[in-house]
Motif scaffolding. Structure first.
Motif, PDB file in Angstrom:
ATOM      1  N   ARG A 145      37.141  37.239  40.039  1.00  0.00           N
ATOM      2  CA  ARG A 145      38.312  38.336  40.726  1.00  0.00           C
ATOM      3  C   ARG A 145      38.409  39.125  39.386  1.00  0.00           C
ATOM      4  O   ARG A 145      38.365  40.361  39.804  1.00  0.00           O
ATOM      5  CB  ARG A 145      39.509  37.692  41.250  1.00  0.00           C
ATOM      6  N   GLU A 146      38.628  38.721  38.354  1.00  0.00           N
ATOM      7  CA  GLU A 146      38.924  39.734  37.256  1.00  0.00           C
ATOM      8  C   GLU A 146      37.642  40.721  36.846  1.00  0.00           C
ATOM      9  O   GLU A 146      37.829  41.916  36.529  1.00  0.00           O
ATOM     10  CB  GLU A 146      39.360  38.957  35.968  1.00  0.00           C
ATOM     11  N   ALA A 147      36.319  40.097  37.102  1.00  0.00           N
ATOM     12  CA  ALA A 147      35.132  40.982  36.904  1.00  0.00           C
ATOM     13  C   ALA A 147      35.065  41.906  37.901  1.00  0.00           C
ATOM     14  O   ALA A 147      34.712  43.255  37.626  1.00  0.00           O
ATOM     15  CB  ALA A 147      33.778  39.996  36.862  1.00  0.00           C
ATOM     16  N   GLU A 148      35.696  41.722  39.264  1.00  0.00           N
ATOM     17  CA  GLU A 148      35.577  42.542  40.246  1.00  0.00           C
ATOM     18  C   GLU A 148      36.594  43.534  39.951  1.00  0.00           C
ATOM     19  O   GLU A 148      36.404  44.828  40.303  1.00  0.00           O
ATOM     20  CB  GLU A 148      35.999  41.810  41.574  1.00  0.00           C
ATOM     21  N   VAL A 149      37.691  43.133  39.464  1.00  0.00           N
ATOM     22  CA  VAL A 149      38.831  44.237  39.149  1.00  0.00           C
ATOM     23  C   VAL A 149      38.272  45.236  38.035  1.00  0.00           C
ATOM     24  O   VAL A 149      38.545  46.413  38.161  1.00  0.00           O
ATOM     25  CB  VAL A 149      40.202  43.705  38.791  1.00  0.00           C
ATOM     26  N   ALA A 169      47.439  41.777  46.534  1.00  0.00           N
ATOM     27  CA  ALA A 169      48.885  42.696  46.409  1.00  0.00           C
ATOM     28  C   ALA A 169      48.400  43.325  45.318  1.00  0.00           C
ATOM     29  O   ALA A 169      47.871  42.903  44.355  1.00  0.00           O
ATOM     30  CB  ALA A 169      49.969  41.618  46.024  1.00  0.00           C
ATOM     31  N   GLU A 170      49.248  44.640  44.975  1.00  0.00           N
ATOM     32  CA  GLU A 170      49.028  45.489  43.960  1.00  0.00           C
ATOM     33  C   GLU A 170      49.538  44.648  42.738  1.00  0.00           C
ATOM     34  O   GLU A 170      48.826  45.068  41.596  1.00  0.00           O
ATOM     35  CB  GLU A 170      49.868  46.823  44.292  1.00  0.00           C
ATOM     36  N   ILE A 171      50.435  43.823  42.848  1.00  0.00           N
ATOM     37  CA  ILE A 171      51.084  43.253  41.413  1.00  0.00           C
ATOM     38  C   ILE A 171      50.014  42.339  40.901  1.00  0.00           C
ATOM     39  O   ILE A 171      49.789  42.260  39.705  1.00  0.00           O
ATOM     40  CB  ILE A 171      52.451  42.655  41.785  1.00  0.00           C
ATOM     41  N   THR A 172      49.191  41.668  41.906  1.00  0.00           N
ATOM     42  CA  THR A 172      48.204  40.762  41.538  1.00  0.00           C
ATOM     43  C   THR A 172      47.095  41.614  40.739  1.00  0.00           C
ATOM     44  O   THR A 172      46.726  41.101  39.583  1.00  0.00           O
ATOM     45  CB  THR A 172      47.703  40.028  42.779  1.00  0.00           C
ATOM     46  N   VAL A 173      46.498  42.764  41.298  1.00  0.00           N
ATOM     47  CA  VAL A 173      45.733  43.269  40.662  1.00  0.00           C
ATOM     48  C   VAL A 173      46.327  43.929  38.928  1.00  0.00           C
ATOM     49  O   VAL A 173      45.376  43.909  38.191  1.00  0.00           O
ATOM     50  CB  VAL A 173      45.176  44.709  41.201  1.00  0.00           C
ATOM     51  N   LYS A 174      47.560  44.235  39.026  1.00  0.00           N
ATOM     52  CA  LYS A 174      48.035  44.583  37.677  1.00  0.00           C
ATOM     53  C   LYS A 174      47.973  43.451  36.792  1.00  0.00           C
ATOM     54  O   LYS A 174      47.486  43.847  35.614  1.00  0.00           O
ATOM     55  CB  LYS A 174      49.480  45.188  38.062  1.00  0.00           C
ATOM     56  N   VAL A 175      48.244  42.145  37.240  1.00  0.00           N
ATOM     57  CA  VAL A 175      48.309  41.241  36.299  1.00  0.00           C
ATOM     58  C   VAL A 175      46.702  40.890  35.944  1.00  0.00           C
ATOM     59  O   VAL A 175      46.572  40.718  34.703  1.00  0.00           O
ATOM     60  CB  VAL A 175      48.851  39.987  37.076  1.00  0.00           C
ATOM     61  N   GLN A 176      45.834  41.065  36.893  1.00  0.00           N
ATOM     62  CA  GLN A 176      44.441  40.858  36.390  1.00  0.00           C
ATOM     63  C   GLN A 176      43.731  41.680  35.603  1.00  0.00           C
ATOM     64  O   GLN A 176      42.922  41.528  34.779  1.00  0.00           O
ATOM     65  CB  GLN A 176      43.827  40.648  37.914  1.00  0.00           C
ATOM     66  N   ARG A 177      44.340  43.045  36.051  1.00  0.00           N
ATOM     67  CA  ARG A 177      43.637  44.105  35.158  1.00  0.00           C
ATOM     68  C   ARG A 177      44.362  43.885  33.628  1.00  0.00           C
ATOM     69  O   ARG A 177      43.620  44.030  32.655  1.00  0.00           O
ATOM     70  CB  ARG A 177      44.442  45.295  35.791  1.00  0.00           C
ATOM     71  N   GLY A 178      45.627  43.582  33.398  1.00  0.00           N
ATOM     72  CA  GLY A 178      45.945  43.041  32.184  1.00  0.00           C
ATOM     73  C   GLY A 178      45.174  41.822  31.662  1.00  0.00           C
ATOM     74  O   GLY A 178      44.839  42.041  30.265  1.00  0.00           O
ATOM     75  N   VAL A 180      41.907  41.378  32.202  1.00  0.00           N
ATOM     76  CA  VAL A 180      40.882  42.017  31.579  1.00  0.00           C
ATOM     77  C   VAL A 180      40.942  42.742  30.464  1.00  0.00           C
ATOM     78  O   VAL A 180      39.846  42.714  29.598  1.00  0.00           O
ATOM     79  CB  VAL A 180      40.483  42.910  32.645  1.00  0.00           C
ATOM     80  N   MET A 181      42.101  43.669  30.286  1.00  0.00           N
ATOM     81  CA  MET A 181      42.115  44.166  29.193  1.00  0.00           C
ATOM     82  C   MET A 181      42.065  43.408  27.818  1.00  0.00           C
ATOM     83  O   MET A 181      41.419  43.687  26.627  1.00  0.00           O
ATOM     84  CB  MET A 181      43.312  45.081  29.027  1.00  0.00           C
ATOM     85  N   THR A 182      42.646  42.054  27.996  1.00  0.00           N
ATOM     86  CA  THR A 182      43.065  41.189  26.842  1.00  0.00           C
ATOM     87  C   THR A 182      41.625  40.391  26.581  1.00  0.00           C
ATOM     88  O   THR A 182      41.350  40.578  25.397  1.00  0.00           O
ATOM     89  CB  THR A 182      44.208  40.281  27.176  1.00  0.00           C
ATOM     90  N   LYS A 183      40.893  40.041  27.585  1.00  0.00           N
ATOM     91  CA  LYS A 183      39.716  39.451  27.498  1.00  0.00           C
ATOM     92  C   LYS A 183      38.631  40.188  26.890  1.00  0.00           C
ATOM     93  O   LYS A 183      37.769  39.802  26.045  1.00  0.00           O
ATOM     94  CB  LYS A 183      39.321  38.803  28.777  1.00  0.00           C
ATOM     95  N   MET A 184      38.571  41.571  27.415  1.00  0.00           N
ATOM     96  CA  MET A 184      37.728  42.429  26.948  1.00  0.00           C
ATOM     97  C   MET A 184      37.885  43.194  25.493  1.00  0.00           C
ATOM     98  O   MET A 184      37.221  43.851  25.008  1.00  0.00           O
ATOM     99  CB  MET A 184      37.370  43.605  28.065  1.00  0.00           C
ATOM    100  N   GLN A 185      39.270  42.732  25.289  1.00  0.00           N
ATOM    101  CA  GLN A 185      39.806  43.255  23.740  1.00  0.00           C
ATOM    102  C   GLN A 185      39.633  44.934  23.872  1.00  0.00           C
ATOM    103  O   GLN A 185      39.289  45.442  22.689  1.00  0.00           O
ATOM    104  CB  GLN A 185      38.803  42.791  22.534  1.00  0.00           C
ATOM    105  N   ALA A 186      39.978  45.655  25.246  1.00  0.00           N
ATOM    106  CA  ALA A 186      40.000  46.985  25.027  1.00  0.00           C
ATOM    107  C   ALA A 186      41.444  47.325  24.967  1.00  0.00           C
ATOM    108  O   ALA A 186      42.269  46.962  25.449  1.00  0.00           O
ATOM    109  CB  ALA A 186      39.759  47.239  26.433  1.00  0.00           C
ATOM    110  N   SER A 187      41.563  48.359  24.020  1.00  0.00           N
ATOM    111  CA  SER A 187      42.776  48.802  23.672  1.00  0.00           C
ATOM    112  C   SER A 187      43.303  50.063  24.565  1.00  0.00           C
ATOM    113  O   SER A 187      44.485  50.448  24.458  1.00  0.00           O
ATOM    114  CB  SER A 187      43.022  49.512  22.166  1.00  0.00           C
ATOM    115  N   SER A 188      42.362  50.475  25.335  1.00  0.00           N
ATOM    116  CA  SER A 188      42.945  51.575  26.366  1.00  0.00           C
ATOM    117  C   SER A 188      42.046  51.410  27.499  1.00  0.00           C
ATOM    118  O   SER A 188      40.885  51.038  27.529  1.00  0.00           O
ATOM    119  CB  SER A 188      42.924  52.952  25.775  1.00  0.00           C
ATOM    120  N   LEU A 189      42.335  52.256  28.570  1.00  0.00           N
ATOM    121  CA  LEU A 189      41.483  52.486  29.687  1.00  0.00           C
ATOM    122  C   LEU A 189      40.196  53.044  29.335  1.00  0.00           C
ATOM    123  O   LEU A 189      38.947  52.675  29.835  1.00  0.00           O
ATOM    124  CB  LEU A 189      42.142  53.146  30.663  1.00  0.00           C
TER     125      LEU A 189
END
Length: 205
Positions: A145-149, A169-178, A180-189
């Motif tokens: 799911r994180e990969a899909e997000v 839910a949008e809040i679920t996507v927001k959490v999963q997006r977070g 993704v940012m952490t696991k990919m070690q991305a500092s910005s979009l």
């Protein structure tokens, strides 16, 4: 350039000795081979490498070896040398990816200039491959799911639209997006988008 190595493949021992001396005089490591078969049995280089390749060799020819190496992911930059060259041969070699085509006898500085270019290109290619391997490992750590997000985020969709696409839910996507940012070690979009482009093969340096 640490661990840089120049491979020389030529069936003439006198040429191998002369080229080895020239390359070593420039402070570079060198390994010489008398045939394509010998070269293919070598140990993989630890650092940047390039190949000085004679056209006429016993068994597999230089151009045949070039075609074989071109099918590999880690083909070193190739400088083709020959004492029997012609225009069609040089065109063939260059179209197959050679960075230079030198007719014997050639000047030492011309070869060293081509070698320098080859080693720089290989170092850059190695850095890109290592960077991609790291990104692939990070991507593999994502849940499905994180990969899909991540895929939808990279395509520019906001959380609300991603939630609709995924039926969540949008809040679920927001959490999963977070996550993704952490696991990919991305500092910005923007950085995450660049990572996605690299993983998809669309990124250009």
């Amino acid at each position: 350039m640490t661990d840089a190595i120049v491979f020389v493949v030529d069936d003439d021992s006198a040429v191998r000795e002369a080229l080895s001396s020239l390359i070593r005089s420039a402070g570079l490591g060198v390994e010489c081979f008398g045939s394509a078969q010998e070269f293919l049995q070598r140990q993989p280089p630890k650092g940047a490498a390039c190949l000085v390749l004679d056209v006429r060799l016993p068994g597999m020819s230089g151009l045949e070896l070039q075609r074989h190496l071109a099918s590999l992911d880690d083909c070193p930059p190739i400088i083709v040398i020959t004492g029997h060259g012609d225009v069609p041969m040089s065109v063939h070699a260059m179209k197959a990816g050679a960075i230079d085509f030198l007719l014997k006898p050639f000047r030492g500085p011309a070869l060293l200039k081509a070698i320098d270019l080859g080693l720089k290109r290989d170092a850059e290619a190695r850095a890109r491959r290592e960077d991609l391997a790291i990104l692939r490992a990070r991507r593999a750590s994502l849940t499905q799911r994180e990969a899909e997000v991540m895929d939808w985020v990279v395509k520019g969709l906001p959380n609300k639209q991603i939630a609709v696409k995924l039926g969540t839910a949008e809040i679920t996507v927001k959490v999963q997006r977070g996550h993704v940012m952490t696991k990919m070690q991305a500092s910005s979009l923007a950085e995450l988008v660049r990572m996605g482009e690299k993983l998809d093969g669309h990124w250009q340096p």
